[in-house]
Design an enzyme around this catalytic site. Structure first.
Site, mmCIF file in Angstrom:
data_model
loop_
_atom_site.group_PDB
_atom_site.id
_atom_site.type_symbol
_atom_site.label_atom_id
_atom_site.label_comp_id
_atom_site.label_asym_id
_atom_site.label_seq_id
_atom_site.Cartn_x
_atom_site.Cartn_y
_atom_site.Cartn_z
ATOM 1 N N GLU A 50 0.824 -1.215 0.000
ATOM 2 C CA GLU A 50 0.000 0.000 0.000
ATOM 3 C C GLU A 50 0.855 1.261 0.000
ATOM 4 O O GLU A 50 0.470 2.299 -0.531
ATOM 5 C CB GLU A 50 -0.958 0.022 1.192
ATOM 6 C CG GLU A 50 -2.092 -0.990 1.099
ATOM 7 C CD GLU A 50 -1.711 -2.371 1.606
ATOM 8 O OE1 GLU A 50 -0.515 -2.588 1.942
ATOM 9 O OE2 GLU A 50 -2.601 -3.242 1.671
ATOM 10 N N PHE A 112 -12.272 -7.300 13.521
ATOM 11 C CA PHE A 112 -11.118 -7.760 12.756
ATOM 12 C C PHE A 112 -10.712 -6.692 11.731
ATOM 13 O O PHE A 112 -11.527 -6.208 10.962
ATOM 14 C CB PHE A 112 -11.453 -9.082 12.047
ATOM 15 C CG PHE A 112 -10.321 -9.584 11.191
ATOM 16 C CD1 PHE A 112 -9.103 -9.946 11.769
ATOM 17 C CD2 PHE A 112 -10.448 -9.658 9.814
ATOM 18 C CE1 PHE A 112 -8.045 -10.383 10.988
ATOM 19 C CE2 PHE A 112 -9.390 -10.095 9.024
ATOM 20 C CZ PHE A 112 -8.187 -10.462 9.617
ATOM 21 N N GLN A 113 -9.465 -6.339 11.732
ATOM 22 C CA GLN A 113 -8.887 -5.336 10.836
ATOM 23 C C GLN A 113 -9.540 -3.970 10.954
ATOM 24 O O GLN A 113 -9.661 -3.229 9.992
ATOM 25 C CB GLN A 113 -8.897 -5.829 9.380
ATOM 26 C CG GLN A 113 -7.989 -7.040 9.205
ATOM 27 C CD GLN A 113 -7.652 -7.348 7.773
ATOM 28 O OE1 GLN A 113 -8.452 -7.115 6.868
ATOM 29 N NE2 GLN A 113 -6.469 -7.881 7.550
ATOM 30 N N LYS A 162 -17.765 -1.066 4.839
ATOM 31 C CA LYS A 162 -18.200 -2.003 3.805
ATOM 32 C C LYS A 162 -19.691 -1.868 3.500
ATOM 33 O O LYS A 162 -20.115 -1.919 2.345
ATOM 34 C CB LYS A 162 -17.882 -3.427 4.267
ATOM 35 C CG LYS A 162 -18.104 -4.464 3.189
ATOM 36 C CD LYS A 162 -17.692 -5.851 3.663
ATOM 37 C CE LYS A 162 -17.845 -6.847 2.531
ATOM 38 N NZ LYS A 162 -17.532 -8.214 2.961
ATOM 39 N N MET A 474 23.572 9.180 4.159
ATOM 40 C CA MET A 474 23.369 10.487 4.769
ATOM 41 C C MET A 474 23.531 10.427 6.285
ATOM 42 O O MET A 474 24.112 11.321 6.898
ATOM 43 C CB MET A 474 21.983 11.030 4.390
ATOM 44 C CG MET A 474 21.746 12.438 4.894
ATOM 45 S SD MET A 474 22.998 13.576 4.297
ATOM 46 C CE MET A 474 22.179 14.241 2.861
HETATM 47 C C1 LIG Z 1 11.603 5.966 6.012
HETATM 48 C C2 LIG Z 1 12.838 6.613 6.503
HETATM 49 N N1 LIG Z 1 13.578 6.023 7.466
HETATM 50 C C3 LIG Z 1 14.705 6.618 7.912
HETATM 51 C C4 LIG Z 1 15.110 7.831 7.411
HETATM 52 C C5 LIG Z 1 16.378 8.484 7.926
HETATM 53 N N2 LIG Z 1 17.360 8.566 6.862
HETATM 54 C C6 LIG Z 1 17.553 9.693 6.144
HETATM 55 S S1 LIG Z 1 18.670 9.507 4.937
HETATM 56 C C7 LIG Z 1 18.970 7.911 5.366
HETATM 57 C C8 LIG Z 1 19.960 7.075 4.635
HETATM 58 C C9 LIG Z 1 19.533 6.769 3.259
HETATM 59 O O1 LIG Z 1 20.340 5.765 2.736
HETATM 60 P P1 LIG Z 1 20.359 5.401 1.217
HETATM 61 O O2 LIG Z 1 18.980 5.228 0.690
HETATM 62 O O3 LIG Z 1 21.279 4.279 0.988
HETATM 63 O O4 LIG Z 1 20.875 6.730 0.524
HETATM 64 P P2 LIG Z 1 22.285 7.485 0.642
HETATM 65 O O5 LIG Z 1 22.155 8.500 1.713
HETATM 66 O O6 LIG Z 1 23.342 6.477 0.930
HETATM 67 O O7 LIG Z 1 22.404 8.106 -0.699
HETATM 68 C C10 LIG Z 1 18.184 7.547 6.454
HETATM 69 C C11 LIG Z 1 18.218 6.235 7.100
HETATM 70 C C12 LIG Z 1 14.298 8.404 6.413
HETATM 71 N N3 LIG Z 1 14.573 9.586 5.890
HETATM 72 N N4 LIG Z 1 13.185 7.782 5.974
#
Ligand SMILES: Cc1ncc(C[n+]2csc(CCOP(=O)(O)OP(=O)(O)O)c2C)c(N)n1
Lengths: 572, 168
Positions: A50, A112-113, A162, A474
């Site tokens: 989803e 349920f759900q 529903k 990041m």
């Molecule tokens: C759903 C979600 N979980 C955690 C984060 C925190 N977060 C921000 S950037 C990042 C790393 C992203 O890693 P990747 O997709 O490998 O990209 P890169 O930064 O290595 O280019 C994380 C964990 C987020 N922004 N979104």
């Protein structure tokens, strides 16, 4: 006309010209799915989660400007929509999320759900509906589509028990409705407009900051025209990317945390700032105490609550961005005496030149900037780019020169990993003739990689360009810069072989390890006609620089080693 | 302090009056704005208004001018909200009701309490063997004053409705 509630929902979708919807069925939404059978006017794309459906609806909306629609069952199906609804809320994206609900007689019994989606989505929607009387169904749907688009756009959720779907309803669907309690102010106030024109005409160092509102109100042409009249530099927020052609001599590209030094410089040194359709997010302003200290700020926004929320402004204009810009253009033409801004223009040219570094880095392992460098050359003018979140997103933001509104799509306010691939699929559904490419991180992509199946099954080919660094890059960068290199939970380690993975999904792919191979791979991806994945092994130590440290001042960026020229210039 | 930041301005109490559609969830929407955006809500009263299907709500909050402007704008955005205004203290009438159950140890105490109640135009609404319940209506200041007077007797329980207000 009398019909079942489920049929009425389908009819409403047809009236709203929602020709593609994204969804995933389940128990209590089955009447609706049954009513879809044989309907030519509504194409249902079965995503594989989803979350994929709601991000695809967002991608569809962001690329087309129309309302995106997603559907789920109750409970877990509906809660899986939550991230995407919140994402659309933060970025003011018009979507309508429909989810089934247990029969009205069971609501409140922990059936349920059953999940209280009305309560759960309330703080992350523009408005939401829980339809418990069959007679309210059709009016609620009309309201939902109207509200999603009217004024500041945003997501609307409709909870559909529903028994409401199986009840008989009267289908009376007006083309347009008036919602007396929601009447956004569209026209700018003439006195404010006149004052804005005078203030801008009286500025020696004007700057325009454009945000996502410029894109949602189709005001790009007016933005460029006003900038040219004023000879004023324009900076973009992340959501504003595409609002002005970044190859235009007045456009300095993105400002903010990972923006360009030149853009942050003009933002902070202007004496008048016209901020349009943006909300002064902390990623733009950095430390508010030192943000644009000499600027008189004019803020145009359709949402009056945005004005004065984060920064105090000299002159508020509550209006549609396009109407306001048009009015200011007209008023400015009447302003006789304008201050001389030639010094500022000269400065801007210097800054722009100094900020054009050579990022075609030829080193191996591949520097990520080089990947975007190639993309800038190869992406056709009508190509749509989506991004994931993290370094990949910021490299693309920083280096890619976007030119056309709605062709650069990214999760701004919420920063949702896993957004980019499904959003690309949604964008492809909206614009089947345009090539769509997702700049991805390896971590983000793995969160939603099941959606490659959606791409293959529904013939919505997109290309994922993976910046593979085997890290949650990041977060690792922040650990490196601000936590003394204490890496915790950020090494990805044993990851799948992405080329084999795309193969398993029925797409095609290749691995790229040397800079010289990037261009060919991108060309393959763009013309593959099937889901394509380019696994680019990049330098795991590459950081996104320059950078404003969190909470830091925008005029004190940590430079990259290519920032020498511009660093010296902004210190002057 | 840079004038562009939302710096600390004088904090004071504010009264917000609003007309809202009498639909389910409306109270949750409104309280949600307060909790989500970190505004505090001191009191809230809701009841029917002169119009069919429309409720009038009075909310009191403490904050600076800018915060109150934000609250009003954010509330105004809600689709079920018809109108929001800030009421200035001297341009409206405010009332609050309090009920207090007070300990009375002897006849003298009972007498004294009755006197106080009369002076404050309160009402004795229930009498028990060693307690009395008093109803008092007025501005919040008046009620604060009255409660202070009751304290020496020993307040067993008390409740106040929160402010309701109407512009003059
Ligand atoms: C759903 C979600 N979980 C955690 C984060 C925190 N977060 C921000 S950037 C990042 C790393 C992203 O890693 P990747 O997709 O490998 O990209 P890169 O930064 O290595 O280019 C994380 C964990 C987020 N922004 N979104």
């Amino acid at each position: 006309m009398k019909m079942s509630g489920a049929k009425a929902i389908v009819e409403a979708l047809k009236r709203e010209k929602a020709e593609t919807i994204f969804g995933y069925p389940g128990g209590v939404i089955m009447p609706f799915y049954d009513a879809l059978i044989g309907e030519e006017g509504v194409r249902h794309v079965l995503t594989r989660h989803e979350q994929g459906a709601v991000h695809a609806a967002e991608g569809y909306a962001r690329a087309s400007g129309k309302v995106g629609v997603c559907v789920s069952t109750s409970g877990p199906g509906a809660t899986n929509l939550v991230t995407g609804i919140a994402d659309a809320f933060m970025d003011s994206i018009p979507i309508v999320a429909l989810s089934g609900q247990v029969v009205t007689s069971l609501i409140g019994n922990d059936a349920f759900q059953e999940a209280d989606m009305f309560g759960i989505t309330m703080p992350i929607t523009k408005h939401n509906f829980k339809v418990v009387n069959a007679k309210d169904l059709v009016p609620s749907l009309k309201m939902a589509f109207t509200l999603a688009q009217l004024g500041r756009p945003g997501p609307v959720h409709v909870d559909l028990p529903k028994d409401i779907q199986t009840a008989e309803v009267e289908f009376d669907y007006p083309d347009k409705i008036v919602i007396p309690t929601y009447q956004p102010k569209i026209e700018p106030h003439p006195i404010q407009v006149k004052r804005a024109a005078e203030l801008l005409g009286d500025a020696e160092r004007p700057v325009i900051m454009a945000g996502g509102g410029v894109i949602s109100s189709n005001a790009s042409r007016e933005l460029t025209k006003l900038a040219e009249m004023l000879m004023s530099p324009v900076v973009l927020t992340l959501m504003g990317k595409g609002a002005m052609d970044e190859r235009h001599p007045l456009c300095l590209g993105m400002a903010g945390m990972h923006g360009r030094m030149s853009a942050n410089y003009v933002l902070n040194n202007c004496d008048a700032m016209l901020a349009v359709g943006c909300r002064f997010d902390d990623r733009i302003t950095g430390d508010l105490k030192h943000f644009a200290p000499e600027a008189k700020i004019i803020h145009i926004d359709i949402d009056s609550a945005e004005i004065g929320k984060n920064v105090g402004v000299e002159l508020p204009i509550v209006a549609d961005a396009r109407k306001a810009l048009t009015a200011i253009i007209d008023a400015l033409a009447k302003v006789k005496k304008r201050k001389d801004s030639s010094e500022w223009q000269k400065r801007m040219k210097e800054l722009m030149e100094a900020c054009e570094c050579d990022y075609g880095c030829n080193s191996t392992p591949i520097h990520p900037a080089r990947v975007i460098w190639e993309l800038n050359k190869l992406m056709p003018k009508n190509g749509i780019i989506t991004t994931e979140v993290g370094q990949n997103q910021m490299w693309a933001m920083h280096f890619f020169k976007a030119h056309t509104p709605r062709h650069y799509i990214s999760s701004g306010g919420l920063g949702t990993m896993g957004f980019g691939l499904p959003a690309a699929i949604g964008a492809k559904a909206a614009c089947p003739d345009k090539p769509v490419l997702n700049v991805a991180g390896d971590g983000s992509l793995l969160m939603v990689c099941q959606e490659f199946t959606t791409s293959v099954e529904h013939d919505l080919p997109v290309t994922a360009l993976v910046m593979n660094n085997n890290w949650l890059g990041m977060v690792k960068q922040w650990q490196k810069l601000f936590m003394k290199g204490r890496y915790s939970g950020t090494k990805l380690g044993k990851m799948p072989d992405f080329v084999k993975l795309i193969d398993a999904f029925g797409g095609k792919g290749e691995r790229v390890e040397r800079p010289s191979e990037i261009a060919e791979a991108i060309k393959h991806g763009l013309k593959s006609g099937v889901a394509y994945l380019i696994d680019v092994l990049i330098d795991p130590e590459a950081d996104v620089l320059p950078m404003v440290p969190p909470g830091g001042r925008v005029d004190q960026m940590i430079p990259s080693d290519r920032c020498g020229k511009i660093s010296r210039l902004v210190k002057r | 302090m840079n004038e562009k930041t939302n710096g600390a301005q004088a904090r004071k109490p504010y009264i917000i009056s609003m007309l809202v559609e009498d639909k389910f969830g409306v109270l949750q929407r409104i309280s949600g704005v307060f909790s989500r955006r970190g505004f505090n809500m001191n009191t809230i009263t809701v009841g029917r208004s002169e119009q069919q299907g429309v409720s009038r709500m009075t909310i009191t909050t403490t904050g600076d001018k800018r915060m109150v402007e934000q609250i009003i704008k954010q509330l105004n955005k809600l689709v079920d909200v018809i109108k929001v205004i800030e009421l200035e203290e001297n341009e409206c009438v405010t009332r609050e009701i309090a009920l207090a159950k007070v300990h009375v140890k002897d006849y003298a105490a009972r007498n004294e309490l009755t006197n106080f109640t009369n002076i404050f135009r309160g009402k004795i609404v229930d009498v028990g063997p060693n307690s009395m319940m008093i109803e008092i209506t007025g501005t919040s200041d008046k009620i604060d004053g009255f409660i202070e007077l009751l304290k020496p007797f020993g307040i067993k329980e008390f409740v106040r409705t929160g402010i309701t207000a109407l512009s003059k």
